[in-house]
Design a protein around this motif. Structure first.
Motif, PDB file in Angstrom:
ATOM      1  N   MET A 194     -13.754 -16.168 -32.238  1.00  0.00           N
ATOM      2  CA  MET A 194     -14.588 -16.889 -31.184  1.00  0.00           C
ATOM      3  C   MET A 194     -13.963 -16.676 -30.094  1.00  0.00           C
ATOM      4  O   MET A 194     -14.870 -16.398 -28.933  1.00  0.00           O
ATOM      5  CB  MET A 194     -14.277 -18.451 -31.400  1.00  0.00           C
ATOM      6  CG  MET A 194     -14.720 -18.817 -32.846  1.00  0.00           C
ATOM      7  SD  MET A 194     -16.615 -19.203 -32.696  1.00  0.00           S
ATOM      8  CE  MET A 194     -16.781 -20.696 -31.926  1.00  0.00           C
ATOM      9  N   LYS A 195     -12.866 -16.193 -29.739  1.00  0.00           N
ATOM     10  CA  LYS A 195     -12.582 -15.510 -28.329  1.00  0.00           C
ATOM     11  C   LYS A 195     -13.350 -14.253 -28.309  1.00  0.00           C
ATOM     12  O   LYS A 195     -13.702 -14.203 -27.040  1.00  0.00           O
ATOM     13  CB  LYS A 195     -10.932 -15.481 -28.459  1.00  0.00           C
ATOM     14  CG  LYS A 195     -10.322 -14.543 -27.220  1.00  0.00           C
ATOM     15  CD  LYS A 195      -9.120 -14.523 -27.023  1.00  0.00           C
ATOM     16  CE  LYS A 195      -8.369 -14.037 -25.934  1.00  0.00           C
ATOM     17  NZ  LYS A 195      -8.668 -12.597 -25.662  1.00  0.00           N
ATOM     18  N   THR A 196     -13.552 -13.343 -29.210  1.00  0.00           N
ATOM     19  CA  THR A 196     -14.378 -12.314 -29.093  1.00  0.00           C
ATOM     20  C   THR A 196     -15.784 -12.467 -28.827  1.00  0.00           C
ATOM     21  O   THR A 196     -16.514 -11.947 -27.638  1.00  0.00           O
ATOM     22  CB  THR A 196     -14.383 -11.448 -30.076  1.00  0.00           C
ATOM     23  OG1 THR A 196     -13.003 -11.050 -30.551  1.00  0.00           O
ATOM     24  CG2 THR A 196     -15.237 -10.177 -29.917  1.00  0.00           C
ATOM     25  N   LEU A 197     -16.321 -13.530 -29.244  1.00  0.00           N
ATOM     26  CA  LEU A 197     -17.664 -13.766 -28.891  1.00  0.00           C
ATOM     27  C   LEU A 197     -17.825 -14.523 -27.642  1.00  0.00           C
ATOM     28  O   LEU A 197     -18.711 -14.535 -26.889  1.00  0.00           O
ATOM     29  CB  LEU A 197     -18.234 -14.845 -29.913  1.00  0.00           C
ATOM     30  CG  LEU A 197     -18.184 -14.401 -31.618  1.00  0.00           C
ATOM     31  CD1 LEU A 197     -18.952 -15.557 -32.251  1.00  0.00           C
ATOM     32  CD2 LEU A 197     -19.040 -13.193 -31.611  1.00  0.00           C
ATOM     33  N   ARG A 198     -16.866 -15.226 -27.264  1.00  0.00           N
ATOM     34  CA  ARG A 198     -16.872 -15.886 -25.992  1.00  0.00           C
ATOM     35  C   ARG A 198     -16.696 -14.932 -24.817  1.00  0.00           C
ATOM     36  O   ARG A 198     -17.606 -15.012 -23.675  1.00  0.00           O
ATOM     37  CB  ARG A 198     -15.748 -16.843 -25.865  1.00  0.00           C
ATOM     38  CG  ARG A 198     -15.798 -17.860 -24.510  1.00  0.00           C
ATOM     39  CD  ARG A 198     -14.732 -19.314 -24.855  1.00  0.00           C
ATOM     40  NE  ARG A 198     -13.165 -18.729 -25.089  1.00  0.00           N
ATOM     41  CZ  ARG A 198     -12.632 -18.640 -26.282  1.00  0.00           C
ATOM     42  NH1 ARG A 198     -13.153 -18.992 -27.340  1.00  0.00           N
ATOM     43  NH2 ARG A 198     -11.190 -18.232 -26.285  1.00  0.00           N
ATOM     44  N   GLU A 199     -15.787 -14.046 -24.937  1.00  0.00           N
ATOM     45  CA  GLU A 199     -15.480 -13.034 -24.051  1.00  0.00           C
ATOM     46  C   GLU A 199     -16.859 -12.191 -23.895  1.00  0.00           C
ATOM     47  O   GLU A 199     -17.197 -11.852 -22.588  1.00  0.00           O
ATOM     48  CB  GLU A 199     -14.401 -12.013 -24.239  1.00  0.00           C
ATOM     49  CG  GLU A 199     -13.133 -12.836 -24.046  1.00  0.00           C
ATOM     50  CD  GLU A 199     -11.967 -11.997 -24.605  1.00  0.00           C
ATOM     51  OE1 GLU A 199     -10.835 -12.564 -24.171  1.00  0.00           O
ATOM     52  OE2 GLU A 199     -12.166 -10.855 -25.076  1.00  0.00           O
ATOM     53  N   ARG A 200     -17.756 -11.876 -24.820  1.00  0.00           N
ATOM     54  CA  ARG A 200     -18.949 -11.179 -24.696  1.00  0.00           C
ATOM     55  C   ARG A 200     -20.201 -11.963 -24.415  1.00  0.00           C
ATOM     56  O   ARG A 200     -21.164 -11.382 -24.307  1.00  0.00           O
ATOM     57  CB  ARG A 200     -19.274 -10.370 -26.089  1.00  0.00           C
ATOM     58  CG  ARG A 200     -18.009  -9.496 -26.330  1.00  0.00           C
ATOM     59  CD  ARG A 200     -18.079  -8.713 -27.679  1.00  0.00           C
ATOM     60  NE  ARG A 200     -16.988  -7.792 -27.966  1.00  0.00           N
ATOM     61  CZ  ARG A 200     -16.845  -7.113 -28.930  1.00  0.00           C
ATOM     62  NH1 ARG A 200     -17.700  -6.921 -29.845  1.00  0.00           N
ATOM     63  NH2 ARG A 200     -15.816  -6.300 -29.142  1.00  0.00           N
ATOM     64  N   GLY A 201     -20.130 -13.288 -24.219  1.00  0.00           N
ATOM     65  CA  GLY A 201     -21.228 -14.069 -24.240  1.00  0.00           C
ATOM     66  C   GLY A 201     -22.319 -14.057 -25.264  1.00  0.00           C
ATOM     67  O   GLY A 201     -23.368 -14.466 -25.282  1.00  0.00           O
ATOM     68  N   ILE A 202     -21.635 -14.099 -26.660  1.00  0.00           N
ATOM     69  CA  ILE A 202     -22.613 -13.821 -27.875  1.00  0.00           C
ATOM     70  C   ILE A 202     -22.650 -15.395 -28.476  1.00  0.00           C
ATOM     71  O   ILE A 202     -21.686 -15.969 -28.618  1.00  0.00           O
ATOM     72  CB  ILE A 202     -21.857 -12.983 -28.796  1.00  0.00           C
ATOM     73  CG1 ILE A 202     -21.861 -11.441 -28.130  1.00  0.00           C
ATOM     74  CG2 ILE A 202     -22.563 -13.051 -30.111  1.00  0.00           C
ATOM     75  CD1 ILE A 202     -21.249 -10.490 -29.096  1.00  0.00           C
ATOM     76  N   PRO A 203     -24.017 -15.955 -28.471  1.00  0.00           N
ATOM     77  CA  PRO A 203     -23.972 -17.186 -29.222  1.00  0.00           C
ATOM     78  C   PRO A 203     -23.851 -17.163 -30.556  1.00  0.00           C
ATOM     79  O   PRO A 203     -24.102 -15.778 -31.308  1.00  0.00           O
ATOM     80  CB  PRO A 203     -25.371 -17.319 -28.809  1.00  0.00           C
ATOM     81  CG  PRO A 203     -26.095 -16.495 -27.755  1.00  0.00           C
ATOM     82  CD  PRO A 203     -25.061 -15.145 -27.837  1.00  0.00           C
ATOM     83  N   ILE A 204     -23.440 -17.826 -31.428  1.00  0.00           N
ATOM     84  CA  ILE A 204     -23.302 -18.011 -32.808  1.00  0.00           C
ATOM     85  C   ILE A 204     -24.050 -19.200 -33.414  1.00  0.00           C
ATOM     86  O   ILE A 204     -24.018 -20.307 -32.784  1.00  0.00           O
ATOM     87  CB  ILE A 204     -21.840 -18.172 -32.991  1.00  0.00           C
ATOM     88  CG1 ILE A 204     -21.676 -18.264 -34.716  1.00  0.00           C
ATOM     89  CG2 ILE A 204     -21.112 -19.472 -32.439  1.00  0.00           C
ATOM     90  CD1 ILE A 204     -20.081 -18.031 -35.169  1.00  0.00           C
ATOM     91  N   LYS A 234     -20.746 -20.382 -26.963  1.00  0.00           N
ATOM     92  CA  LYS A 234     -22.364 -20.680 -26.997  1.00  0.00           C
ATOM     93  C   LYS A 234     -22.575 -21.059 -28.433  1.00  0.00           C
ATOM     94  O   LYS A 234     -22.740 -20.151 -29.372  1.00  0.00           O
ATOM     95  CB  LYS A 234     -23.199 -19.480 -26.566  1.00  0.00           C
ATOM     96  CG  LYS A 234     -22.998 -19.328 -25.008  1.00  0.00           C
ATOM     97  CD  LYS A 234     -23.858 -18.163 -24.307  1.00  0.00           C
ATOM     98  CE  LYS A 234     -23.434 -17.797 -23.149  1.00  0.00           C
ATOM     99  NZ  LYS A 234     -24.335 -16.556 -22.670  1.00  0.00           N
ATOM    100  N   ILE A 235     -22.537 -22.206 -28.672  1.00  0.00           N
ATOM    101  CA  ILE A 235     -22.869 -22.630 -30.163  1.00  0.00           C
ATOM    102  C   ILE A 235     -24.054 -23.358 -30.407  1.00  0.00           C
ATOM    103  O   ILE A 235     -24.651 -24.097 -29.553  1.00  0.00           O
ATOM    104  CB  ILE A 235     -21.770 -23.724 -30.669  1.00  0.00           C
ATOM    105  CG1 ILE A 235     -20.513 -23.033 -30.582  1.00  0.00           C
ATOM    106  CG2 ILE A 235     -22.349 -24.269 -32.110  1.00  0.00           C
ATOM    107  CD1 ILE A 235     -19.251 -24.047 -30.798  1.00  0.00           C
ATOM    108  N   VAL A 236     -25.029 -22.753 -31.444  1.00  0.00           N
ATOM    109  CA  VAL A 236     -26.277 -23.126 -31.689  1.00  0.00           C
ATOM    110  C   VAL A 236     -26.415 -23.663 -33.047  1.00  0.00           C
ATOM    111  O   VAL A 236     -25.859 -23.268 -33.936  1.00  0.00           O
ATOM    112  CB  VAL A 236     -27.175 -21.849 -31.778  1.00  0.00           C
ATOM    113  CG1 VAL A 236     -28.692 -22.241 -32.137  1.00  0.00           C
ATOM    114  CG2 VAL A 236     -27.157 -21.007 -30.232  1.00  0.00           C
ATOM    115  N   TRP A 237     -26.855 -25.050 -33.237  1.00  0.00           N
ATOM    116  CA  TRP A 237     -26.886 -25.731 -34.469  1.00  0.00           C
ATOM    117  C   TRP A 237     -28.121 -25.573 -35.120  1.00  0.00           C
ATOM    118  O   TRP A 237     -29.249 -25.998 -34.765  1.00  0.00           O
ATOM    119  CB  TRP A 237     -26.409 -27.318 -34.123  1.00  0.00           C
ATOM    120  CG  TRP A 237     -26.132 -27.959 -35.204  1.00  0.00           C
ATOM    121  CD1 TRP A 237     -26.126 -27.617 -36.574  1.00  0.00           C
ATOM    122  CD2 TRP A 237     -25.714 -29.292 -35.280  1.00  0.00           C
ATOM    123  NE1 TRP A 237     -25.523 -28.615 -37.361  1.00  0.00           N
ATOM    124  CE2 TRP A 237     -25.388 -29.501 -36.529  1.00  0.00           C
ATOM    125  CE3 TRP A 237     -25.341 -30.275 -34.288  1.00  0.00           C
ATOM    126  CZ2 TRP A 237     -24.912 -30.994 -36.986  1.00  0.00           C
ATOM    127  CZ3 TRP A 237     -24.863 -31.363 -34.826  1.00  0.00           C
ATOM    128  CH2 TRP A 237     -24.633 -32.077 -36.063  1.00  0.00           C
TER     129      TRP A 237
END
Length: 364
Positions: A194-204, A234-237
């Motif tokens: 989640m740290k990697t996604l956050r640093e890259r601005g990648i939604p999940i 960035k969390i998408v439900w």
């Protein structure tokens, strides 16, 4: 005939051909936006111009070829899409194409579909439609395996994957296929990826069922745990937590819950994909207006999608129907919500795309 008159005739002919192309082309609505400088809801489609939840690969069996599927998007006026695989694949020797047809057959996370998608994207991708590659291999019950997987993707396809998911936090439909919900301990151990996604601005995008008709919020605590632990991701439900197993929840209760979570978690985005939302909720008398009002109050917090799964037994008519059904809610939205959701402004913002959607034309 003089050169000046020839030039005038050519100019008139060119304008006429352009006008005909706008009317005749399946993408005529897009051309019309440029022509008028705004989007005329009275004359242009209500179907979403973005498909943020599209599975280019099936659970098993043959897929619709890449070029054919992107052709469906162009014909439908969809100009941007998230290119999901299916992380949870059926065994190659199972003979199944859909997990519900094969209870007892294990469905397990795999990288296979992501690599096929990445190869197709690298070799065939054009600018129309614009596609966003997504990592769908993640096994949220075994988070220790995910960082190495991301590193492999980085090595093989650097800078190409800009989305994560759809991945399953809890999906009741897969219980007969050996799927188990992630636990609070699993979620705690997501921190490295989640740290990697956050640093890259990648939604999940997380598939996380709220519950069932017997217990409508049985699994709510899992999504709340994710939102509490990872507030800056960035969390998408997916599907707003709804499912075939939850068809009778009181819409007012569901809307109140969604509103509370949006208020408490500024980085949460709701995914409006899957026709189950229309079939089981929006289409009921008086319910569409309630959800439209909710989205009008939160115009920057939702994105559209079909949840179409591109198995070879489907065709353009099936995709077109899924897009139309999942877009019906758009007709009830006010202009601000329509622009942000249906035309794709929220999707662009979520991805950091330097593109903007047309303003909606004012009613004269």
């Amino acid at each position: 005939m003089s050169k000046a008159r020839i030039h005038r005739h050519l100019a008139v002919l060119g304008a006429a051909l352009t006008a005909v192309a706008v009317v005749a082309s399946p993408a005529g609505a897009d051309a019309g936006r440029l022509e008028h400088g705004c989007y005329n809801r009275a004359t242009e489609p209500y179907t979403s111009a973005v498909d943020s939840h599209l599975h280019f690969r099936p659970f098993g069996g043959k897929a619709i070829p890449f070029d054919e599927l992107t052709g469906y998007l162009r014909k439908s006026g969809v100009r941007h899409a998230s290119m999901y695989g299916i992380g949870q694949t059926l065994p190659v020797n199972s003979g199944c194409t859909y997990y519900l047809d094969c209870p007892g057959t294990p469905v397990t996370p795999s990288m296979k579909n992501d690599f096929v998608n990445a190869s197709d994207y690298a070799q065939e991708h054009s600018k129309d439609p614009e596609l966003t590659l997504s990592m769908t291999f993640m096994d949220l019950n075994r988070p220790e395996t995910i960082p190495a997987g991301i590193a492999l993707y980085d090595s093989e396809y650097p800078d190409m994957f800009r989305w994560a998911g759809e991945v399953n936090l809890v999906k009741q439909a897969l219980f007969p296929n050996h799927h188990k919900p992630a636990t609070s301990e699993n979620i705690k151990n997501w921190a490295p990826f989640m740290k990697t996604l956050r640093e890259r601005g990648i939604p999940i995008t997380l598939h996380s069922d709220l519950g069932s008709n017997a217990e409508s919020t049985k699994y709510l605590h899992l999504m709340e745990e994710v939102l509490r632990r990872y507030p800056d991701n960035k969390i998408v439900w997916a599907h707003m937590g709804l499912s075939k197993e939850l068809s009778t929840m009181n819409p007012d209760e569901h809307i109140r819950l969604m509103q509370r979570l949006l208020d408490e978690h500024p980085n949460l985005t709701l995914d409006l994909s899957w026709r189950v939302l229309e079939d089981q909720y929006f289409s009921k008398p008086g319910v569409r207006a309630k959800y439209a009002s909710f989205l009008d109050r939160n115009p920057t917090r939702a994105i559209p999608g079909t949840d179409f799964v591109a198995s070879r037994n489907k065709d353009f008519q099936v995709y077109q129907e899924e897009l139309e059904v999942t877009s019906r809610i758009n007709k009830a939205l006010d202009d601000t919500a329509f622009r942000n959701i249906a035309l794709g402004e929220n999707y662009f913002r979520l991805l950091g795309i330097k593109e903007t959607t047309p303003q909606v034309c004012r009613v004269q």
